[in-house]
Design an enzyme around this catalytic site. Structure first.
Site, mmCIF file in Angstrom:
data_model
loop_
_atom_site.group_PDB
_atom_site.id
_atom_site.type_symbol
_atom_site.label_atom_id
_atom_site.label_comp_id
_atom_site.label_asym_id
_atom_site.label_seq_id
_atom_site.Cartn_x
_atom_site.Cartn_y
_atom_site.Cartn_z
ATOM 1 N N ASN A 1 0.868 -1.183 0.000
ATOM 2 C CA ASN A 1 0.000 0.000 0.000
ATOM 3 C C ASN A 1 0.902 1.229 0.000
ATOM 4 O O ASN A 1 1.487 1.583 1.015
ATOM 5 C CB ASN A 1 -0.889 -0.028 1.252
ATOM 6 C CG ASN A 1 -1.749 1.217 1.373
ATOM 7 O OD1 ASN A 1 -1.784 2.052 0.468
ATOM 8 N ND2 ASN A 1 -2.447 1.342 2.489
ATOM 9 N N HIS B 1 -9.571 1.119 5.076
ATOM 10 C CA HIS B 1 -8.281 1.320 5.756
ATOM 11 C C HIS B 1 -8.487 2.287 6.928
ATOM 12 O O HIS B 1 -9.305 3.216 6.839
ATOM 13 C CB HIS B 1 -7.267 1.883 4.754
ATOM 14 C CG HIS B 1 -5.868 1.883 5.303
ATOM 15 N ND1 HIS B 1 -5.426 2.844 6.186
ATOM 16 C CD2 HIS B 1 -4.844 1.024 5.122
ATOM 17 C CE1 HIS B 1 -4.167 2.562 6.519
ATOM 18 N NE2 HIS B 1 -3.793 1.470 5.887
ATOM 19 N N GLY C 1 2.662 2.654 10.786
ATOM 20 C CA GLY C 1 3.581 3.777 10.625
ATOM 21 C C GLY C 1 4.302 4.180 11.894
ATOM 22 O O GLY C 1 4.894 5.251 11.976
ATOM 23 N N GLY D 1 3.020 -1.000 4.259
ATOM 24 C CA GLY D 1 3.006 0.417 3.919
ATOM 25 C C GLY D 1 4.410 0.897 3.567
ATOM 26 O O GLY D 1 4.912 0.654 2.465
ATOM 27 N N GLY D 2 5.041 1.561 4.528
ATOM 28 C CA GLY D 2 6.344 2.198 4.296
ATOM 29 C C GLY D 2 7.372 1.326 3.583
ATOM 30 O O GLY D 2 8.049 1.782 2.650
#
Ligand code: 13P
Length: 249
Positions: A9, A95, A173, A233-234
């Site tokens: 993502n 999300h 995150g 994510g990251g």
């Protein structure tokens, strides 16, 4: 056997030029990997670019959101048919960032999930508790309510096509990951909840974990019996990190 999925993502990151560079790297490091299934979820503006680059290869394309109507006067929104026609197969729905910053309720998520399934997109439905919920011992209550609301009225055939992502909000995150045991515990809870409504179908549903997954913690998380992949994510923005995560699955 459940399908193992590693989805990236990208959130609100990567211009077209940057997306091109990232995907070029991924094609060269993972272009011949067909297990696990790799799903790339760039922002809307880069979907066409990425679609062209991954054509004929093993990667699947995912969007990060869609609207719950098929067309019409909804300025700024994107319909599922628009995604399908450019080669999108998956769509992330519900999300926690959409729930938090864009006020998406379970009812809205449910409307999106139903339309995604009706039009032929595979929804990746996200659920997860906040830190305060966990500290109050309310993880199962919160996650259970999100599941019931977001998946309301789905029949077992539709459920079979759906992917779930457990993303504890406190782990997103933050660099703070759920331990493999904490994650496994909630994944089992989720599967049992799905079993109550849909029986054996629940055993075929891929449940992904998301929240600060990186190349160091991925393999211990993915070894858990009910963790069928990751929503990253990251670390999905870096070729070397994402490659290692995919290869550890
Ligand atoms: P991070 O991996 O950056 O914590 O993000 C997780 C996430 O929200 C994926 O959807």
């Amino acid at each position: 056997m459940r399908l193992k999925i590693i989805a990236g993502n990208w959130k609100m990151n990567k211009t077209n030029l940057e997306a091109n560079e990232l995907v070029r790297g991924l094609v060269s490091s993972l272009g011949d990997v067909d297990h696990p299934r790799v799903v790339l979820c760039p922002p809307f503006t880069a979907l066409s670019e990425v679609a062209k680059m991954i054509k004929g290869g093993p990667f699947f394309l995912g969007a990060q959101n869609m609207y719950f109507k098929e067309s019409g006067a909804y300025t700024g929104e994107i319909a599922p048919s628009m995604l399908l026609t450019i080669g999108v197969s998956y769509v992330i729905l519900g999300h926690s960032e959409r729930r938090e910053y864009f006020f998406e309720s379970d009812d809205i998520v449910n409307a999106k999930v139903k339309l995604a399934l009706k039009t032929g997109l595979i929804p990746i439905v996200c659920v997860g508790e906040k830190l305060g919920d966990r500290e109050k011992g309310k993880t199962e209550e919160v996650v259970g309510n999100q599941l019931d609301g977001s998946l309301q009225d789905l029949n077992s055939e539709e459920m079979k096509k759906t992917v779930i992502a457990y993303e504890p909000v406190w782990a997103i995150g933050t660099g703070k990951t759920a331990t493999p045991e904490q994650a496994q515990e909630v994944h089992v809870f989720i599967r049992n909840r799905l079993k109550e409504a849909h029986g054996a179908v629940a055993d075929t549903i891929s449940i992904l974990y998301g929240g600060s997954v990186n190349d160091e913690n991925a393999s211990s998380l993915l070894k858990q019996a009910d963790i069928d992949g990751a929503l990253v994510g990251g670390a999905s923005l870096k070729v070397d990190q994402f490659t290692k995560i995919v290869k550890s699955a």
